[in-house]
Every structure is written in structure tokens, then in C-alpha cells.
Design a protein around this motif. Structure first.
Motif, PDB file in Angstrom:
ATOM      1  N   PRO A  66       0.818  -1.212   0.000  1.00  0.00           N
ATOM      2  CA  PRO A  66       0.000   0.000   0.000  1.00  0.00           C
ATOM      3  C   PRO A  66       0.855   1.268   0.000  1.00  0.00           C
ATOM      4  O   PRO A  66       1.961   1.279   0.539  1.00  0.00           O
ATOM      5  N   HIS A  67       0.342   2.317  -0.628  1.00  0.00           N
ATOM      6  CA  HIS A  67       1.005   3.621  -0.658  1.00  0.00           C
ATOM      7  C   HIS A  67      -0.051   4.697  -0.454  1.00  0.00           C
ATOM      8  O   HIS A  67      -1.248   4.445  -0.624  1.00  0.00           O
ATOM      9  N   CYS A 101       4.777   9.597   0.199  1.00  0.00           N
ATOM     10  CA  CYS A 101       4.002   8.463   0.704  1.00  0.00           C
ATOM     11  C   CYS A 101       4.149   8.427   2.218  1.00  0.00           C
ATOM     12  O   CYS A 101       5.263   8.346   2.735  1.00  0.00           O
ATOM     13  N   LEU A 103       3.509   6.162   4.188  1.00  0.00           N
ATOM     14  CA  LEU A 103       3.985   4.854   4.662  1.00  0.00           C
ATOM     15  C   LEU A 103       5.457   4.638   4.337  1.00  0.00           C
ATOM     16  O   LEU A 103       6.128   3.828   4.979  1.00  0.00           O
ATOM     17  N   HIS A 104       5.947   5.314   3.326  1.00  0.00           N
ATOM     18  CA  HIS A 104       7.350   5.197   2.890  1.00  0.00           C
ATOM     19  C   HIS A 104       7.824   6.614   2.557  1.00  0.00           C
ATOM     20  O   HIS A 104       7.851   6.989   1.376  1.00  0.00           O
ATOM     21  N   MET A 107       9.583   8.109  -0.524  1.00  0.00           N
ATOM     22  CA  MET A 107       8.912   8.240  -1.830  1.00  0.00           C
ATOM     23  C   MET A 107       8.391   9.667  -1.958  1.00  0.00           C
ATOM     24  O   MET A 107       7.484  10.067  -1.226  1.00  0.00           O
TER      25      MET A 107
HETATM   26 CU   LIG Z   1       4.454   3.894  -0.095  1.00  0.00          CU
END
Ligand SMILES: [Cu+2]
Length: 114
Positions: A66-67, A101, A103-104, A107
Motif C-alpha cells: 500500500p502507498h 508516501c 507509509l514510505h 517516496m
Molecule cells: Cu508507499
């Protein structure tokens, strides 16, 4: 750099010509063409998207992971997008919109409205 500027000029002229052709034939204007950013292998593509005011940009996640599409300034934020999920945002005001992102956070990408 000079070469790049020449290519840009050629592209702009072609787009203008296409716009006139679309107007003459009653076809939808190029500005209405939907713009899509793909998310694949933890990368937004294209990393920098240039659009006209009023353009709706759609992001589609192609990863199993997921992003999100999260504005660095809080201007917009998607929920977590699972594979094949999409998120759309309409940009009405000129400017540079950085996003990442959630979650990351490594990115990162940009939408430029001009
Ligand atoms: Cu992500």
C-alpha cells in the motif's frame, strides 16, 4: 540545455496547433485530458508532472504494497491505496505541490500547476 529548450518550444507549438485543431473540430480541449501518475516499485511516475490549472490528476497504485499520496503542506491526502486503488485530486491554483508516501516517506514527487 539549448537542445532541451528547443524541444520544449517545438512541443509547445505542436500542442498549440493540436489545440487549434481540436477547437476547429469541436473535439475536447487538450487541457481536459486526464493526467495519471503510476505508483510502481516504490516510485511515482512521472516524478514531476506539469499540468494546467483545473486539471484532475489521478494516481494509481500498481504495487502489492500500500502507498499514499500525501501533500507535504496538507493540501491533499489520500487514504492508503492498495493494489489497483486510485486517488484523484483537482488542481485549480498554480504552484508547486510536493507530495510523499506517508507509509514510505522516502517516496517523493511533485505536481507543478502552471
Ligand atoms: Cu508507499
Amino acid at each position: 540545455m539549448k537542445h532541451g529548450r528547443r524541444v520544449m518550444g517545438w512541443t509547445a507549438a505542436s500542442l498549440a496547433a493540436a489545440g487549434v485543431a481540436a477547437w476547429l473540430t469541436g473535439a475536447p480541449a487538450l487541457a481536459a485530458t486526464p493526467k495519471t501518475v503510476g505508483i510502481k516499485e516504490f516510485t511515482y511516475a512521472p516524478p514531476a508532472l506539469i499540468v494546467s490549472p483545473g486539471t484532475t490528476v489521478t494516481w494509481v497504485n500498481h504495487d502489492e504494497e500500500p502507498h499514499t499520496v500525501t501533500s507535504a503542506t496538507g493540501a491533499f491526502a489520500s487514504t492508503g491505496l492498495v493494489k489497483d486503488d486510485s486517488f484523484a485530486q483537482t488542481f485549480t491554483t498554480r504552484g508547486t505541490y510536493r507530495y510523499f508516501c506517508a507509509l514510505h516517506p522516502h517516496m517523493k514527487a511533485t505536481v507543478v500547476v502552471r
